[in-house]
Motif scaffolding. Structure first.
Motif, PDB file in Angstrom:
ATOM      1  N   UNK A 335       0.826  -1.213   0.000  1.00  0.00           N
ATOM      2  CA  UNK A 335       0.000   0.000   0.000  1.00  0.00           C
ATOM      3  C   UNK A 335       0.859   1.262   0.000  1.00  0.00           C
ATOM      4  N   UNK A 336       2.018   1.165   0.638  1.00  0.00           N
ATOM      5  CA  UNK A 336       2.902   2.326   0.670  1.00  0.00           C
ATOM      6  C   UNK A 336       3.368   2.766  -0.701  1.00  0.00           C
ATOM      7  N   UNK A 337       3.306   1.863  -1.665  1.00  0.00           N
ATOM      8  CA  UNK A 337       3.744   2.208  -3.025  1.00  0.00           C
ATOM      9  C   UNK A 337       2.689   3.014  -3.792  1.00  0.00           C
ATOM     10  N   UNK A 338       1.456   3.072  -3.283  1.00  0.00           N
ATOM     11  CA  UNK A 338       0.399   3.769  -4.028  1.00  0.00           C
ATOM     12  C   UNK A 338      -0.122   5.001  -3.313  1.00  0.00           C
ATOM     13  N   UNK A 339       0.358   5.256  -2.088  1.00  0.00           N
ATOM     14  CA  UNK A 339      -0.164   6.406  -1.346  1.00  0.00           C
ATOM     15  C   UNK A 339       0.891   7.005  -0.424  1.00  0.00           C
ATOM     16  N   UNK A 340       0.729   8.297  -0.150  1.00  0.00           N
ATOM     17  CA  UNK A 340       1.525   8.981   0.865  1.00  0.00           C
ATOM     18  C   UNK A 340       0.697   9.227   2.124  1.00  0.00           C
ATOM     19  N   UNK A 341      -0.540   8.737   2.105  1.00  0.00           N
ATOM     20  CA  UNK A 341      -1.448   8.980   3.227  1.00  0.00           C
ATOM     21  C   UNK A 341      -2.169   7.685   3.586  1.00  0.00           C
ATOM     22  N   UNK A 342      -1.650   6.980   4.579  1.00  0.00           N
ATOM     23  CA  UNK A 342      -2.249   5.720   5.016  1.00  0.00           C
ATOM     24  C   UNK A 342      -2.538   5.816   6.513  1.00  0.00           C
ATOM     25  N   UNK A 343      -3.790   5.599   6.871  1.00  0.00           N
ATOM     26  CA  UNK A 343      -4.210   5.661   8.271  1.00  0.00           C
ATOM     27  C   UNK A 343      -4.734   4.297   8.700  1.00  0.00           C
ATOM     28  N   UNK A 344      -4.290   3.845   9.854  1.00  0.00           N
ATOM     29  CA  UNK A 344      -4.708   2.555  10.395  1.00  0.00           C
ATOM     30  C   UNK A 344      -5.854   2.759  11.376  1.00  0.00           C
ATOM     31  N   UNK A 345      -6.780   1.799  11.391  1.00  0.00           N
ATOM     32  CA  UNK A 345      -7.904   1.862  12.314  1.00  0.00           C
ATOM     33  C   UNK A 345      -8.256   0.442  12.766  1.00  0.00           C
ATOM     34  N   UNK A 346      -9.368   0.300  13.452  1.00  0.00           N
ATOM     35  CA  UNK A 346      -9.848  -1.008  13.874  1.00  0.00           C
ATOM     36  C   UNK A 346     -11.360  -1.048  13.735  1.00  0.00           C
ATOM     37  N   UNK A 347     -11.970  -2.183  14.037  1.00  0.00           N
ATOM     38  CA  UNK A 347     -13.426  -2.308  13.924  1.00  0.00           C
ATOM     39  C   UNK A 347     -13.892  -3.405  14.865  1.00  0.00           C
ATOM     40  N   UNK A 352     -10.013  -8.608  14.939  1.00  0.00           N
ATOM     41  CA  UNK A 352      -9.410  -7.374  14.432  1.00  0.00           C
ATOM     42  C   UNK A 352      -8.255  -6.908  15.311  1.00  0.00           C
ATOM     43  N   UNK A 353      -7.188  -6.424  14.687  1.00  0.00           N
ATOM     44  CA  UNK A 353      -6.063  -5.861  15.426  1.00  0.00           C
ATOM     45  C   UNK A 353      -6.500  -4.583  16.139  1.00  0.00           C
ATOM     46  N   UNK A 354      -6.033  -4.426  17.355  1.00  0.00           N
ATOM     47  CA  UNK A 354      -6.266  -3.211  18.122  1.00  0.00           C
ATOM     48  C   UNK A 354      -5.070  -2.273  17.969  1.00  0.00           C
ATOM     49  N   UNK A 355      -5.168  -1.082  18.553  1.00  0.00           N
ATOM     50  CA  UNK A 355      -4.079  -0.110  18.422  1.00  0.00           C
ATOM     51  C   UNK A 355      -2.766  -0.687  18.930  1.00  0.00           C
ATOM     52  N   UNK A 359       1.698  -1.666  17.097  1.00  0.00           N
ATOM     53  CA  UNK A 359       2.739  -0.840  17.715  1.00  0.00           C
ATOM     54  C   UNK A 359       4.012  -0.762  16.879  1.00  0.00           C
ATOM     55  N   UNK A 360       4.335  -1.811  16.124  1.00  0.00           N
ATOM     56  CA  UNK A 360       5.558  -1.782  15.321  1.00  0.00           C
ATOM     57  C   UNK A 360       5.496  -0.735  14.214  1.00  0.00           C
ATOM     58  N   UNK A 361       4.284  -0.295  13.874  1.00  0.00           N
ATOM     59  CA  UNK A 361       4.118   0.653  12.763  1.00  0.00           C
ATOM     60  C   UNK A 361       3.607   2.010  13.241  1.00  0.00           C
ATOM     61  N   UNK A 362       3.606   2.198  14.564  1.00  0.00           N
ATOM     62  CA  UNK A 362       3.053   3.424  15.131  1.00  0.00           C
ATOM     63  C   UNK A 362       3.801   4.672  14.664  1.00  0.00           C
ATOM     64  N   UNK A 363       5.095   4.539  14.438  1.00  0.00           N
ATOM     65  CA  UNK A 363       5.883   5.702  14.020  1.00  0.00           C
ATOM     66  C   UNK A 363       5.672   6.040  12.552  1.00  0.00           C
ATOM     67  N   UNK A 364       5.180   5.092  11.772  1.00  0.00           N
ATOM     68  CA  UNK A 364       5.039   5.301  10.328  1.00  0.00           C
ATOM     69  C   UNK A 364       3.636   5.690   9.905  1.00  0.00           C
ATOM     70  N   UNK A 365       2.637   5.212  10.646  1.00  0.00           N
ATOM     71  CA  UNK A 365       1.254   5.444  10.227  1.00  0.00           C
ATOM     72  C   UNK A 365       0.401   5.865  11.416  1.00  0.00           C
ATOM     73  N   UNK A 366      -0.403   6.918  11.258  1.00  0.00           N
ATOM     74  CA  UNK A 366      -1.298   7.316  12.352  1.00  0.00           C
ATOM     75  C   UNK A 366      -2.391   6.274  12.575  1.00  0.00           C
ATOM     76  N   UNK A 367      -2.879   6.207  13.809  1.00  0.00           N
ATOM     77  CA  UNK A 367      -3.973   5.291  14.151  1.00  0.00           C
ATOM     78  C   UNK A 367      -5.158   6.109  14.642  1.00  0.00           C
ATOM     79  N   UNK A 368      -6.355   5.762  14.147  1.00  0.00           N
ATOM     80  CA  UNK A 368      -7.601   6.387  14.593  1.00  0.00           C
ATOM     81  C   UNK A 368      -8.525   5.277  15.063  1.00  0.00           C
ATOM     82  N   UNK A 369      -9.020   5.366  16.274  1.00  0.00           N
ATOM     83  CA  UNK A 369      -9.814   4.285  16.871  1.00  0.00           C
ATOM     84  C   UNK A 369     -11.134   4.059  16.150  1.00  0.00           C
TER      85      UNK A 369
END
Length: 409
Positions: A335-347, A352-355, A359-369
């Motif tokens: 996905x990083x190859x097609x966008x400069x704006x990737x936001x992680x969330x959960x459901x 489903x993965x929680x915030x 954690x390994x990607x917390x520095x690279x991608x914002x998380x919104x609950x």
């Protein structure tokens, strides 16, 4: 079908002892001629296309698929009509004591209900999709008229093996003696070697895809030629769906002596299928795409497909959520190859993965609950761009439901 019926039944476990004991105890015999489909990706679309082709040609066609998107009844249908709650409960009531006695899993029960229902409804033919793997999958309890393996890649390694060869061995378990096997055109040399050996041991003829030509995209889907099926149209905007459609056309061609079809009716049938949550455009301004790519192979296909045709070349903003058992790093890399704006969330799903699990990607991608609020905010912030919602078929279904219910407009 009431989903709550399955509360208390096992969800996991990849073994056949319990199911085999149950089937033996009731002297199970499945009589409906059926096509059995395994593969990492493409099973759902291929199954739906085959079922629609046969239904349009006048056959009574059962279809068993997993997982479901919105209601569990979707898993079991005949000619596009889902099993009713009454028909489901009639089979459950008859066998519930045995289900409990043999400690069957939810999927084993669902599979048994499907096969029993198709037999009782006297289907002419059925299309049965594997849940996972093949050899000891709950669906692998009958001799099909045709076996199909769509793709093979690394997934469910805890159950199926840690190499392509090991996984191919599992999926090749659906190959039966003197039953033809149709394979997809993306199998690696390692997978082909394993499948070829299993086929040879079973005197099974290996069938291959031909090449489609004249593929053209429009906002209504793809049009292409495949063998005698000229000017075939599918509603899907997903580039990979063309291959899935060709798998279906090849399958019905292999079986044309046993199940004759009319070419034009076959094209009509395939053209009526709409696969929700597969490159599903749910809004135009901005272009909002929902896609259930849920493993690295599917995500690679999605990101390498001509997305610009669907997005009209607009910048893409990605909203991502996935299950905890998926290879997260590889999917995010594609996905990083097609966008400069990737936001992680959960459901709201127990898998489903929680915030904390991102954690390994917390520095690279914002998380919104809140995924709902995230989608709304991205739509408001980028009205002239494109938004891709992906990472899990269950997440895709969750997002699609928000639009269908009018919670997001």
């Amino acid at each position: 079908m009431n989903k709550e019926f399955f509360d208390g039944y096992r969800l996991g476990g990849y073994q056949r002892e319990n199911l085999d004991s149950f089937l033996e105890s009731i002297h199970f015999s499945y009589k409906t001629p059926s096509i059995h489909i395994a593969g990492t990706n493409g099973k759902g679309s291929t199954s739906a296309y085959i079922a629609s082709i046969y239904a349009k040609n006048g056959y009574k066609v059962g279809l068993y698929k997993s997982p479901f998107l919105f209601v569990i009844n979707e898993m079991i249908s005949i000619n596009g009509k889902n099993i009713s709650d009454d028909d489901f409960m009639a089979i459950c009531t008859r066998y519930k004591k045995q289900f409990d006695k043999f400690d069957l899993s939810a999927f084993e029960i669902q599979t048994f209900i499907a096969l029993t229902y198709f037999d009782e409804q006297k289907c002419d033919i059925a299309v049965i999709e594997c849940g996972m793997g093949g050899e000891i999958d709950a669906t692998n309890v009958f001799v099909p008229v045709l076996s199909i393996i769509t793709t093979i890649s690394l997934e469910h390694t805890d159950y199926l093996g840690c190499s392509i060869s090991e996984i191919a061995e599992q999926k090749g378990g659906i190959i039966k003696e003197e039953v033809p096997i149709l394979i997809g055109d993306t199998l690696t040399e390692d997978a082909l070697t394993v499948i070829a050996k299993i086929a040879k041991d079973n005197d099974s003829r290996i069938c291959y895809l031909s090449h489609y030509v004249n593929k053209e995209y429009s906002d209504s889907g793809y049009t292409f030629d495949y063998n005698e099926f000229y000017n075939t149209h599918i509603k899907s905007r997903a580039d990979s769906s063309v291959t899935d459609a060709c798998m279906a056309l090849e399958a019905v061609s292999i079986l044309k002596e046993q199940f004759p079809i009319d070419v034009e009716k076959a094209k009509e049938g395939i053209g009526e299928v709409y696969m929700e949550c597969r490159m599903d455009v749910v809004k135009i301004n901005p272009v909002v795409i929902i896609d259930g790519a849920h493993n690295p192979e599917a995500m690679k296909k999605l990101c390498e497909s001509p997305l610009g045709l669907v997005t009209k070349g607009k910048p893409i903003h990605v909203i991502f959520a996935c299950f905890r058992d998926k290879n997260l790093g590889n999917m995010l890399s594609y996905l990083g190859a097609i966008t400069d704006d990737l936001t992680i969330t959960t459901f709201n799903n127990p898998r489903a993965r929680t915030e904390e699990e991102y954690f390994l990607f917390a520095a690279d991608y914002p998380f919104v609950e809140s995924a709902e609020e995230l989608i709304k905010n991205k739509i408001a912030e980028f009205p002239d761009d494109a938004i891709l919602i992906t990472g899990s078929l269950a997440f895709a279904a969750y997002a699609k439901k928000l639009f269908l219910e009018g919670k997001i407009k």
